[in-house]
Design a protein around this motif. Structure first.
Motif, mmCIF file in Angstrom:
data_model
loop_
_atom_site.group_PDB
_atom_site.id
_atom_site.type_symbol
_atom_site.label_atom_id
_atom_site.label_comp_id
_atom_site.label_asym_id
_atom_site.label_seq_id
_atom_site.Cartn_x
_atom_site.Cartn_y
_atom_site.Cartn_z
ATOM 1 N N ASP A 96 -11.024 -8.000 -2.877
ATOM 2 C CA ASP A 96 -10.737 -6.742 -3.563
ATOM 3 C C ASP A 96 -10.020 -5.793 -2.601
ATOM 4 O O ASP A 96 -9.830 -6.118 -1.426
ATOM 5 C CB ASP A 96 -12.021 -6.098 -4.082
ATOM 6 C CG ASP A 96 -12.987 -5.758 -2.950
ATOM 7 O OD1 ASP A 96 -12.858 -6.314 -1.837
ATOM 8 O OD2 ASP A 96 -13.877 -4.917 -3.171
ATOM 9 N N ASN A 97 -9.615 -4.633 -3.092
ATOM 10 C CA ASN A 97 -8.981 -3.633 -2.225
ATOM 11 C C ASN A 97 -9.203 -2.242 -2.818
ATOM 12 O O ASN A 97 -8.282 -1.636 -3.386
ATOM 13 C CB ASN A 97 -7.484 -3.917 -2.070
ATOM 14 C CG ASN A 97 -6.872 -3.126 -0.926
ATOM 15 O OD1 ASN A 97 -7.407 -2.099 -0.509
ATOM 16 N ND2 ASN A 97 -5.739 -3.591 -0.424
ATOM 17 N N PRO A 98 -10.422 -1.697 -2.701
ATOM 18 C CA PRO A 98 -10.705 -0.372 -3.266
ATOM 19 C C PRO A 98 -9.814 0.722 -2.701
ATOM 20 O O PRO A 98 -9.474 1.683 -3.398
ATOM 21 C CB PRO A 98 -12.177 -0.141 -2.908
ATOM 22 C CG PRO A 98 -12.741 -1.504 -2.670
ATOM 23 C CD PRO A 98 -11.617 -2.307 -2.093
ATOM 24 N N GLY A 99 -9.437 0.604 -1.420
ATOM 25 C CA GLY A 99 -8.580 1.613 -0.827
ATOM 26 C C GLY A 99 -7.228 1.696 -1.492
ATOM 27 O O GLY A 99 -6.667 2.796 -1.678
ATOM 28 N N LEU A 100 -6.682 0.558 -1.861
ATOM 29 C CA LEU A 100 -5.399 0.532 -2.556
ATOM 30 C C LEU A 100 -5.511 1.225 -3.912
ATOM 31 O O LEU A 100 -4.658 2.045 -4.278
ATOM 32 C CB LEU A 100 -4.935 -0.912 -2.747
ATOM 33 C CG LEU A 100 -3.746 -1.127 -3.680
ATOM 34 C CD1 LEU A 100 -2.498 -0.423 -3.154
ATOM 35 C CD2 LEU A 100 -3.494 -2.613 -3.888
ATOM 36 N N ILE A 101 -6.552 0.904 -4.664
ATOM 37 C CA ILE A 101 -6.731 1.528 -5.979
ATOM 38 C C ILE A 101 -6.935 3.023 -5.833
ATOM 39 O O ILE A 101 -6.394 3.830 -6.612
ATOM 40 C CB ILE A 101 -7.918 0.885 -6.722
ATOM 41 C CG1 ILE A 101 -7.678 -0.627 -6.916
ATOM 42 C CG2 ILE A 101 -8.141 1.557 -8.066
ATOM 43 C CD1 ILE A 101 -6.388 -0.968 -7.646
ATOM 44 N N ALA A 102 -7.690 3.430 -4.817
ATOM 45 C CA ALA A 102 -7.887 4.863 -4.574
ATOM 46 C C ALA A 102 -6.560 5.544 -4.258
ATOM 47 O O ALA A 102 -6.306 6.678 -4.689
ATOM 48 C CB ALA A 102 -8.881 5.071 -3.431
ATOM 49 N N SER A 129 -14.047 -0.501 -13.945
ATOM 50 C CA SER A 129 -13.420 0.767 -13.571
ATOM 51 C C SER A 129 -11.914 0.725 -13.800
ATOM 52 O O SER A 129 -11.325 1.680 -14.331
ATOM 53 C CB SER A 129 -13.721 1.084 -12.103
ATOM 54 O OG SER A 129 -13.070 2.259 -11.697
ATOM 55 N N LEU A 130 -11.289 -0.368 -13.437
ATOM 56 C CA LEU A 130 -9.848 -0.514 -13.672
ATOM 57 C C LEU A 130 -9.545 -0.514 -15.167
ATOM 58 O O LEU A 130 -8.581 0.108 -15.618
ATOM 59 C CB LEU A 130 -9.351 -1.818 -13.043
ATOM 60 C CG LEU A 130 -9.384 -1.896 -11.518
ATOM 61 C CD1 LEU A 130 -9.055 -3.302 -11.055
ATOM 62 C CD2 LEU A 130 -8.428 -0.894 -10.893
ATOM 63 N N GLY A 131 -10.379 -1.219 -15.919
ATOM 64 C CA GLY A 131 -10.144 -1.319 -17.351
ATOM 65 C C GLY A 131 -10.349 -0.021 -18.101
ATOM 66 O O GLY A 131 -9.814 0.149 -19.200
ATOM 67 N N HIS A 132 -11.112 0.907 -17.520
ATOM 68 C CA HIS A 132 -11.368 2.196 -18.165
ATOM 69 C C HIS A 132 -10.467 3.312 -17.638
ATOM 70 O O HIS A 132 -10.559 4.438 -18.124
ATOM 71 C CB HIS A 132 -12.844 2.595 -17.977
ATOM 72 C CG HIS A 132 -13.782 1.830 -18.855
ATOM 73 N ND1 HIS A 132 -14.451 2.411 -19.920
ATOM 74 C CD2 HIS A 132 -14.154 0.530 -18.856
ATOM 75 C CE1 HIS A 132 -15.196 1.490 -20.516
ATOM 76 N NE2 HIS A 132 -15.032 0.345 -19.884
ATOM 77 N N ASP A 133 -9.637 3.010 -16.679
ATOM 78 C CA ASP A 133 -8.767 4.020 -16.082
ATOM 79 C C ASP A 133 -7.492 4.159 -16.915
ATOM 80 O O ASP A 133 -6.726 3.200 -17.024
ATOM 81 C CB ASP A 133 -8.410 3.605 -14.653
ATOM 82 C CG ASP A 133 -7.696 4.702 -13.879
ATOM 83 O OD1 ASP A 133 -6.973 5.506 -14.511
ATOM 84 O OD2 ASP A 133 -7.841 4.745 -12.649
ATOM 85 N N GLY A 178 -16.817 -5.712 -18.875
ATOM 86 C CA GLY A 178 -16.690 -4.381 -19.458
ATOM 87 C C GLY A 178 -15.276 -3.848 -19.510
ATOM 88 O O GLY A 178 -15.071 -2.655 -19.749
ATOM 89 N N VAL A 179 -14.294 -4.728 -19.252
ATOM 90 C CA VAL A 179 -12.900 -4.305 -19.368
ATOM 91 C C VAL A 179 -12.559 -4.159 -20.838
ATOM 92 O O VAL A 179 -12.727 -5.084 -21.623
ATOM 93 C CB VAL A 179 -11.953 -5.338 -18.728
ATOM 94 C CG1 VAL A 179 -10.489 -4.944 -18.957
ATOM 95 C CG2 VAL A 179 -12.240 -5.479 -17.243
ATOM 96 N N ARG A 180 -12.092 -2.992 -21.218
ATOM 97 C CA ARG A 180 -11.735 -2.790 -22.607
ATOM 98 C C ARG A 180 -10.213 -2.857 -22.751
ATOM 99 O O ARG A 180 -9.470 -2.398 -21.899
ATOM 100 C CB ARG A 180 -12.245 -1.436 -23.105
ATOM 101 C CG ARG A 180 -11.690 -0.240 -22.368
ATOM 102 C CD ARG A 180 -12.354 1.044 -22.834
ATOM 103 N NE ARG A 180 -11.747 2.233 -22.223
ATOM 104 C CZ ARG A 180 -12.270 3.440 -22.281
ATOM 105 N NH1 ARG A 180 -13.414 3.630 -22.919
ATOM 106 N NH2 ARG A 180 -11.663 4.461 -21.707
#
Length: 284
Positions: A96-102, A129-133, A178-180
């Motif tokens: 993963d890469n949370p820093g990139l998404i941030a 979180s990605l799917g709800h953004d 939970g990705v919508r």
């Protein structure tokens, strides 16, 4: 789409070093058209834009939007994890890469994340979180990240009779995480496809999404070089392929922090892949 030799060389190093992040151009690009509705997404007039089936009903392929004066560009990020890498994740490797998404969120950059089902299983909270953004969209990169053609940079191969099921399994993994509203877009593992692969996933209502700009971020140690390659290659309507995996693309966040302000200075506007496909299909 055929990529320049220099960019192919840069990208194909990723398959040799780590099959899970292989990404190269493909030999066949059929003409695009509009497919039947899939079970996982509504393709009603107000739903996500897609392209129509190609000749003989083959899955359509999208690489970039028309080259108009509208300076739009889509940054895409492959969240790669193969079906057999669970032990490596358990041992501490970061796919993963949370820093990139941030960084994308802080810079207010819309983007498209092509996620494998196995990645969604490993990082369900991040996937959700990605799917709800609203600034991001999640698309399908297969479940296993196994190749849909032979000889695809060292990737294991999905049998032809299992290709469709592999794509469907990824959508199932997204829903469980939970990705919508995952988008009806599919990126072939390694970017490798042929007529057989396009036929195998036809009728699912997905548009296959490739790219016309290779970032070269896989295993790169020089963020400036990655940024320079992207800035050199971007044209109006471009799709840029990058990666969302810390262990194998450690410079991506830094490169993005250079790419974004410079392209904005040049008058570019960042959009999701869906907007580019909408422009190509006549939907704005």
């Amino acid at each position: 789409m055929i990529l320049p030799v220099r960019r192919l060389a840069a990208l194909c190093a990723l398959g040799a070093a780590l099959a899970s992040l292989a990404a190269c151009g493909t030999p066949h690009t059929p003409r695009a058209a509009r497919p039947a509705a899939p079970a996982h997404a509504s393709l009603a007039p107000n739903g996500p834009p897609t392209l129509a089936p190609g000749p003989a009903g083959l899955t359509p392929v999208f690489s970039n939007a028309p080259r108009t004066t509208d300076k739009r560009v889509a940054l895409t990020f492959d969240a790669d994890m193969t079906a057999d890498q669970g032990a490596r994740a358990a041992a501490g490797e970061h796919f993963d890469n949370p820093g990139l998404i941030a960084a994308l969120r802080a810079l207010k950059v819309p983007a498209t994340v092509f996620m494998t089902g196995r990645w969604a299983e490993e990082y369900p909270d991040q996937a959700r979180s990605l799917g709800h953004d609203p600034g991001l969209e999640v698309a399908n990169h297969s479940y296993s990240h196994y190749a849909f053609t032979d000889d695809c940079y060292g990737l294991p191969t999905v049998p032809e009779d299992r290709m469709r099921a592999d794509v469907e399994r990824a959508f199932t993994a997204f829903r469980k995480a939970g990705v919508r509203d995952a988008m009806p877009y599919f990126r072939f593992p390694g970017g490798c496809y042929d007529r057989r692969a396009l036929r195998a996933v036809s009728g699912m209502g997905v548009t296959a999404v490739q790219w016309d700009v290779v970032s070269g971020d896989a295993f790169a140690t020089d963020a400036d070089a990655v940024a320079g390659q992207v800035l050199e290659g971007v044209r109006p309507g471009s799709v840029v392929v990058m990666h969302c995996t810390r262990s194998a693309a450690p410079t991506t966040e830094r490169a993005v922090r250079t790419i974004v302000p410079e392209l904005r200075r040049q008058g570019y506007r960042f959009v999701k892949v869906s907007e580019l496909i909408g422009a190509a299909s006549g939907r704005r």
